[in-house]
Design a protein around this motif. Structure first.
Motif, PDB file in Angstrom:
ATOM      1  N   LEU A  27      42.569  52.958  42.696  1.00 23.88           N
ATOM      2  CA  LEU A  27      42.270  52.634  41.306  1.00 23.88           C
ATOM      3  C   LEU A  27      43.559  52.851  40.524  1.00 23.88           C
ATOM      4  CD1 LEU A  27      40.252  51.913  39.037  1.00 23.88           C
ATOM      5  CD2 LEU A  27      39.853  54.383  38.794  1.00 23.88           C
ATOM      6  N   ASN A  28      44.049  51.784  39.911  1.00 24.03           N
ATOM      7  CA  ASN A  28      45.306  51.831  39.169  1.00 24.03           C
ATOM      8  C   ASN A  28      45.146  51.134  37.829  1.00 24.03           C
ATOM      9  OD1 ASN A  28      46.811  52.947  41.392  1.00 24.03           O
ATOM     10  ND2 ASN A  28      46.847  50.918  42.310  1.00 24.03           N
ATOM     11  N   LEU A  29      46.098  51.375  36.934  1.00 24.71           N
ATOM     12  CA  LEU A  29      46.251  50.555  35.740  1.00 24.71           C
ATOM     13  C   LEU A  29      47.343  49.546  36.053  1.00 24.71           C
ATOM     14  CD1 LEU A  29      46.099  53.111  32.794  1.00 24.71           C
ATOM     15  CD2 LEU A  29      44.495  51.268  33.286  1.00 24.71           C
ATOM     16  N   VAL A  30      46.995  48.256  36.011  1.00 26.82           N
ATOM     17  CA  VAL A  30      47.919  47.196  36.418  1.00 26.82           C
ATOM     18  C   VAL A  30      48.037  46.152  35.312  1.00 26.82           C
ATOM     19  CG1 VAL A  30      48.392  45.403  38.136  1.00 26.82           C
ATOM     20  CG2 VAL A  30      47.307  47.540  38.844  1.00 26.82           C
ATOM     21  N   SER A  31      49.276  45.765  35.033  1.00 26.00           N
ATOM     22  CA  SER A  31      49.553  44.660  34.124  1.00 26.00           C
ATOM     23  C   SER A  31      49.756  43.415  34.975  1.00 26.00           C
ATOM     24  CB  SER A  31      50.809  44.957  33.309  1.00 26.00           C
ATOM     25  OG  SER A  31      51.203  43.807  32.586  1.00 26.00           O
ATOM     26  N   TRP A  32      48.932  42.399  34.755  1.00 25.18           N
ATOM     27  CA  TRP A  32      49.029  41.128  35.480  1.00 25.18           C
ATOM     28  C   TRP A  32      49.672  40.098  34.566  1.00 25.18           C
ATOM     29  CZ3 TRP A  32      47.986  41.227  40.513  1.00 25.18           C
ATOM     30  CH2 TRP A  32      47.177  42.257  40.998  1.00 25.18           C
ATOM     31  N   ASN A  33      50.738  39.462  35.046  1.00 24.71           N
ATOM     32  CA  ASN A  33      51.426  38.393  34.309  1.00 24.71           C
ATOM     33  C   ASN A  33      51.860  38.822  32.914  1.00 24.71           C
ATOM     34  OD1 ASN A  33      51.151  36.537  36.458  1.00 24.71           O
ATOM     35  ND2 ASN A  33      49.053  36.146  35.832  1.00 24.71           N
ATOM     36  N   GLY A  34      52.277  40.093  32.787  1.00 21.71           N
ATOM     37  CA  GLY A  34      52.773  40.584  31.505  1.00 21.71           C
ATOM     38  C   GLY A  34      51.715  40.921  30.484  1.00 21.71           C
ATOM     39  N   ASN A  35      50.441  40.816  30.854  1.00 16.56           N
ATOM     40  CA  ASN A  35      49.350  41.137  29.939  1.00 16.56           C
ATOM     41  C   ASN A  35      49.129  42.646  29.867  1.00 16.56           C
ATOM     42  OD1 ASN A  35      48.479  38.463  29.140  1.00 16.56           O
ATOM     43  ND2 ASN A  35      47.910  38.204  31.274  1.00 16.56           N
ATOM     44  N   PRO A  36      48.372  43.117  28.855  1.00 10.98           N
ATOM     45  CA  PRO A  36      48.078  44.549  28.773  1.00 10.98           C
ATOM     46  C   PRO A  36      47.405  45.030  30.068  1.00 10.98           C
ATOM     47  CG  PRO A  36      47.421  43.460  26.748  1.00 10.98           C
ATOM     48  CD  PRO A  36      47.804  42.378  27.723  1.00 10.98           C
ATOM     49  N   PRO A  37      47.680  46.264  30.468  1.00 11.57           N
ATOM     50  CA  PRO A  37      47.114  46.761  31.730  1.00 11.57           C
ATOM     51  C   PRO A  37      45.599  46.884  31.692  1.00 11.57           C
ATOM     52  CG  PRO A  37      48.390  48.478  30.623  1.00 11.57           C
ATOM     53  CD  PRO A  37      48.534  47.235  29.815  1.00 11.57           C
ATOM     54  N   LYS A  38      45.008  46.671  32.869  1.00  6.99           N
ATOM     55  CA  LYS A  38      43.566  46.828  33.060  1.00  6.99           C
ATOM     56  C   LYS A  38      43.351  47.745  34.258  1.00  6.99           C
ATOM     57  CE  LYS A  38      41.914  42.465  31.191  1.00  6.99           C
ATOM     58  NZ  LYS A  38      40.975  41.375  31.406  1.00  6.99           N
ATOM     59  N   PHE A  39      42.162  48.315  34.327  1.00  8.93           N
ATOM     60  CA  PHE A  39      41.792  49.081  35.510  1.00  8.93           C
ATOM     61  C   PHE A  39      41.659  48.104  36.665  1.00  8.93           C
ATOM     62  CE2 PHE A  39      40.360  51.745  32.030  1.00  8.93           C
ATOM     63  CZ  PHE A  39      40.813  52.993  32.427  1.00  8.93           C
ATOM     64  N   ASP A  40      42.210  48.478  37.809  1.00 10.66           N
ATOM     65  CA  ASP A  40      42.261  47.584  38.956  1.00 10.66           C
ATOM     66  C   ASP A  40      41.870  48.360  40.203  1.00 10.66           C
ATOM     67  OD1 ASP A  40      43.520  44.865  39.999  1.00 10.66           O
ATOM     68  OD2 ASP A  40      44.190  46.457  41.342  1.00 10.66           O
ATOM     69  N   LEU A  41      40.903  47.836  40.948  1.00  7.80           N
ATOM     70  CA  LEU A  41      40.421  48.478  42.174  1.00  7.80           C
ATOM     71  C   LEU A  41      40.598  47.503  43.323  1.00  7.80           C
ATOM     72  CD1 LEU A  41      38.943  50.881  43.495  1.00  7.80           C
ATOM     73  CD2 LEU A  41      36.805  49.758  42.915  1.00  7.80           C
ATOM     74  N   ARG A  42      41.469  47.861  44.302  1.00  9.80           N
ATOM     75  CA  ARG A  42      41.729  46.987  45.443  1.00  9.80           C
ATOM     76  C   ARG A  42      42.467  47.759  46.527  1.00  9.80           C
ATOM     77  NH1 ARG A  42      43.457  42.192  43.942  1.00  9.80           N
ATOM     78  NH2 ARG A  42      43.012  42.629  41.782  1.00  9.80           N
ATOM     79  N   ASP A  43      42.596  47.126  47.694  1.00  7.63           N
ATOM     80  CA  ASP A  43      43.382  47.672  48.800  1.00  7.63           C
ATOM     81  C   ASP A  43      44.843  47.270  48.613  1.00  7.63           C
ATOM     82  OD1 ASP A  43      41.222  48.812  50.167  1.00  7.63           O
ATOM     83  OD2 ASP A  43      40.796  46.962  51.247  1.00  7.63           O
ATOM     84  N   TRP A  44      45.744  48.230  48.895  1.00  8.74           N
ATOM     85  CA  TRP A  44      47.178  47.996  48.808  1.00  8.74           C
ATOM     86  C   TRP A  44      47.845  48.418  50.100  1.00  8.74           C
ATOM     87  CZ3 TRP A  44      49.638  45.705  44.751  1.00  8.74           C
ATOM     88  CH2 TRP A  44      48.938  45.597  43.559  1.00  8.74           C
ATOM     89  N   SER A  45      48.867  47.657  50.506  1.00  9.41           N
ATOM     90  CA  SER A  45      49.685  48.061  51.656  1.00  9.41           C
ATOM     91  C   SER A  45      50.509  49.289  51.248  1.00  9.41           C
ATOM     92  CB  SER A  45      50.593  46.905  52.083  1.00  9.41           C
ATOM     93  OG  SER A  45      51.520  46.602  51.074  1.00  9.41           O
ATOM     94  N   PRO A  46      51.096  49.981  52.231  1.00  5.77           N
ATOM     95  CA  PRO A  46      51.770  51.246  51.928  1.00  5.77           C
ATOM     96  C   PRO A  46      52.830  51.190  50.822  1.00  5.77           C
ATOM     97  CG  PRO A  46      51.479  51.041  54.283  1.00  5.77           C
ATOM     98  CD  PRO A  46      51.041  49.734  53.684  1.00  5.77           C
TER      99      PRO A  46
END
Length: 75
Positions: A27-46
């Motif tokens: 669970l991270n705060l992620v900015s997609w395409n320069g937009n304000p960050p949103k809560f993001d839940l997903r699998d990530w590589s190391p």
């Protein structure tokens, strides 16, 4: 043709699990395409160079979800 997109992990909040190959469900705060960050839940590589499918939630959506979990019988 694949669409190009950008992302920036603004804050790493929580690691929920890790598999044998080192991928983590986060669970991270992620900015997609320069937009304000949103809560993001997903699998990530190391090294966060690859990602799996996931979901993003606005602050309002995350509040509704956490309120539901607090009030539900699931917890």
């Amino acid at each position: 043709m694949a669409q190009k997109f950008s992302f920036e992990i603004k804050e790493e909040l929580l690691v929920l699990s890790q598999n044998a190959k080192g991928w983590q469900k986060e669970l991270n705060l992620v900015s997609w395409n320069g937009n304000p960050p949103k809560f993001d839940l997903r699998d990530w590589s190391p090294e966060h160079e690859k990602m799996g499918k996931g979901i993003t939630l606005s602050n309002e959506e995350m509040k509704k979800l956490t309120d539901f979990l607090k009030e539900s019988e699931f917890m």
